[in-house]
Design a protein around this motif. Sequence first.
Motif, PDB file in Angstrom:
ATOM      1  N   ARG A 192       0.842  -1.212   0.000  1.00  9.90           N
ATOM      2  CA  ARG A 192       0.000   0.000   0.000  1.00  9.90           C
ATOM      3  C   ARG A 192       0.868   1.250   0.000  1.00  9.90           C
ATOM      4  O   ARG A 192       0.512   2.260  -0.608  1.00  9.90           O
ATOM      5  N   LYS A 193       2.027   1.176   0.667  1.00 15.25           N
ATOM      6  CA  LYS A 193       2.953   2.316   0.676  1.00 15.25           C
ATOM      7  C   LYS A 193       3.530   2.529  -0.721  1.00 15.25           C
ATOM      8  O   LYS A 193       3.629   3.659  -1.188  1.00 15.25           O
ATOM      9  N   VAL A 194       3.908   1.435  -1.382  1.00 16.60           N
ATOM     10  CA  VAL A 194       4.407   1.530  -2.758  1.00 16.60           C
ATOM     11  C   VAL A 194       3.332   2.141  -3.654  1.00 16.60           C
ATOM     12  O   VAL A 194       3.612   3.040  -4.449  1.00 16.60           O
ATOM     13  N   ALA A 195       2.096   1.667  -3.512  1.00 21.50           N
ATOM     14  CA  ALA A 195       0.989   2.194  -4.323  1.00 21.50           C
ATOM     15  C   ALA A 195       0.834   3.698  -4.115  1.00 21.50           C
ATOM     16  O   ALA A 195       0.659   4.458  -5.075  1.00 21.50           O
ATOM     17  N   GLY A 196       0.908   4.138  -2.861  1.00 18.54           N
ATOM     18  CA  GLY A 196       0.788   5.567  -2.572  1.00 18.54           C
ATOM     19  C   GLY A 196       1.908   6.378  -3.212  1.00 18.54           C
ATOM     20  O   GLY A 196       1.668   7.456  -3.767  1.00 18.54           O
ATOM     21  N   CYS A 197       3.130   5.852  -3.150  1.00 15.17           N
ATOM     22  CA  CYS A 197       4.269   6.547  -3.764  1.00 15.17           C
ATOM     23  C   CYS A 197       4.120   6.619  -5.283  1.00 15.17           C
ATOM     24  O   CYS A 197       4.411   7.653  -5.890  1.00 15.17           O
ATOM     25  N   ILE A 198       3.670   5.531  -5.892  1.00 13.28           N
ATOM     26  CA  ILE A 198       3.467   5.513  -7.348  1.00 13.28           C
ATOM     27  C   ILE A 198       2.435   6.562  -7.726  1.00 13.28           C
ATOM     28  O   ILE A 198       2.624   7.326  -8.682  1.00 13.28           O
ATOM     29  N   LYS A 199       1.341   6.636  -6.988  1.00 20.29           N
ATOM     30  CA  LYS A 199       0.283   7.612  -7.299  1.00 20.29           C
ATOM     31  C   LYS A 199       0.776   9.050  -7.118  1.00 20.29           C
ATOM     32  O   LYS A 199       0.360   9.932  -7.851  1.00 20.29           O
ATOM     33  N   GLU A 200       1.658   9.275  -6.140  1.00 21.26           N
ATOM     34  CA  GLU A 200       2.219  10.619  -5.966  1.00 21.26           C
ATOM     35  C   GLU A 200       3.054  11.007  -7.174  1.00 21.26           C
ATOM     36  O   GLU A 200       3.008  12.147  -7.633  1.00 21.26           O
ATOM     37  N   LEU A 201       3.842  10.053  -7.676  1.00 19.36           N
ATOM     38  CA  LEU A 201       4.708  10.318  -8.827  1.00 19.36           C
ATOM     39  C   LEU A 201       3.932  10.380 -10.140  1.00 19.36           C
ATOM     40  O   LEU A 201       4.271  11.141 -11.035  1.00 19.36           O
ATOM     41  N   SER A 202       2.912   9.526 -10.242  1.00 23.94           N
ATOM     42  CA  SER A 202       2.189   9.377 -11.502  1.00 23.94           C
ATOM     43  C   SER A 202       0.732   9.026 -11.216  1.00 23.94           C
ATOM     44  O   SER A 202       0.342   7.852 -11.245  1.00 23.94           O
ATOM     45  N   PRO A 203      -0.100  10.031 -10.937  1.00 25.42           N
ATOM     46  CA  PRO A 203      -1.482   9.785 -10.526  1.00 25.42           C
ATOM     47  C   PRO A 203      -2.327   8.981 -11.519  1.00 25.42           C
ATOM     48  O   PRO A 203      -3.281   8.321 -11.119  1.00 25.42           O
ATOM     49  N   ASN A 204      -1.970   9.007 -12.782  1.00 25.30           N
ATOM     50  CA  ASN A 204      -2.761   8.288 -13.780  1.00 25.30           C
ATOM     51  C   ASN A 204      -2.286   6.862 -14.040  1.00 25.30           C
ATOM     52  O   ASN A 204      -2.861   6.162 -14.879  1.00 25.30           O
ATOM     53  N   THR A 205      -1.240   6.427 -13.341  1.00 19.00           N
ATOM     54  CA  THR A 205      -0.757   5.057 -13.494  1.00 19.00           C
ATOM     55  C   THR A 205      -1.647   4.126 -12.675  1.00 19.00           C
ATOM     56  O   THR A 205      -1.729   4.268 -11.460  1.00 19.00           O
ATOM     57  N   PRO A 206      -2.321   3.170 -13.322  1.00 21.27           N
ATOM     58  CA  PRO A 206      -3.131   2.217 -12.563  1.00 21.27           C
ATOM     59  C   PRO A 206      -2.243   1.339 -11.679  1.00 21.27           C
ATOM     60  O   PRO A 206      -1.173   0.904 -12.102  1.00 21.27           O
ATOM     61  N   VAL A 207      -2.696   1.102 -10.459  1.00 19.58           N
ATOM     62  CA  VAL A 207      -1.957   0.277  -9.511  1.00 19.58           C
ATOM     63  C   VAL A 207      -2.794  -0.959  -9.184  1.00 19.58           C
ATOM     64  O   VAL A 207      -3.934  -0.847  -8.755  1.00 19.58           O
ATOM     65  N   ILE A 208      -2.178  -2.125  -9.410  1.00 19.23           N
ATOM     66  CA  ILE A 208      -2.810  -3.405  -9.110  1.00 19.23           C
ATOM     67  C   ILE A 208      -2.071  -4.004  -7.916  1.00 19.23           C
ATOM     68  O   ILE A 208      -0.859  -4.173  -7.955  1.00 19.23           O
ATOM     69  N   LEU A 209      -2.809  -4.281  -6.854  1.00 20.43           N
ATOM     70  CA  LEU A 209      -2.211  -4.864  -5.659  1.00 20.43           C
ATOM     71  C   LEU A 209      -2.503  -6.360  -5.670  1.00 20.43           C
ATOM     72  O   LEU A 209      -3.660  -6.769  -5.816  1.00 20.43           O
ATOM     73  N   VAL A 210      -1.463  -7.164  -5.554  1.00 22.37           N
ATOM     74  CA  VAL A 210      -1.591  -8.616  -5.531  1.00 22.37           C
ATOM     75  C   VAL A 210      -1.354  -9.065  -4.101  1.00 22.37           C
ATOM     76  O   VAL A 210      -0.404  -8.619  -3.450  1.00 22.37           O
ATOM     77  N   THR A 211      -2.238  -9.929  -3.584  1.00 22.46           N
ATOM     78  CA  THR A 211      -2.118 -10.323  -2.189  1.00 22.46           C
ATOM     79  C   THR A 211      -2.528 -11.763  -1.943  1.00 22.46           C
ATOM     80  O   THR A 211      -3.471 -12.254  -2.553  1.00 22.46           O
ATOM     81  N   GLY A 212      -1.800 -12.417  -1.076  1.00 25.62           N
ATOM     82  CA  GLY A 212      -2.163 -13.752  -0.616  1.00 25.62           C
ATOM     83  C   GLY A 212      -3.235 -13.683   0.460  1.00 25.62           C
ATOM     84  O   GLY A 212      -3.759 -14.697   0.892  1.00 25.62           O
TER      85      GLY A 212
END
Length: 102
Positions: free
Chosen positions: A35-55
């Motif tokens: 979730r932290k990585v996703a937040g950082c990606i959105k800060e850098l590039s708000p239009n980049t879709p983020v897919i979180l994969v989880t067990g």
Amino acid sequence: MAAPPASTSSALRWNRASRSTRCSADLGMPHVDGRKVAGCIKELSPNTPVILVTGWGQRLIPEGDVDAKPASVDEVLSKPPRVRELREVLLKVHKVGYSPAS
């Protein structure tokens, strides 16, 4: 396919340099929460879709509570993702007019 970056900071540098069309991150990675990585990606590039994969499956999102999904995460896939689910998510985030979470 490129080798996965070894750390969060190298992943963020790689994403910035690659001009990636999407980001896929695991929720539970060594030394960092996806979730932290996703937040950082959105800060850098708000239009980049983020897919979180989880067990941990859809337990990340309580049933019927779509607001519980982190705002920086556009889609969630349970591990191991089924080919059909992976295909659907990838088609969805690459669809013309797709609007990632804000």
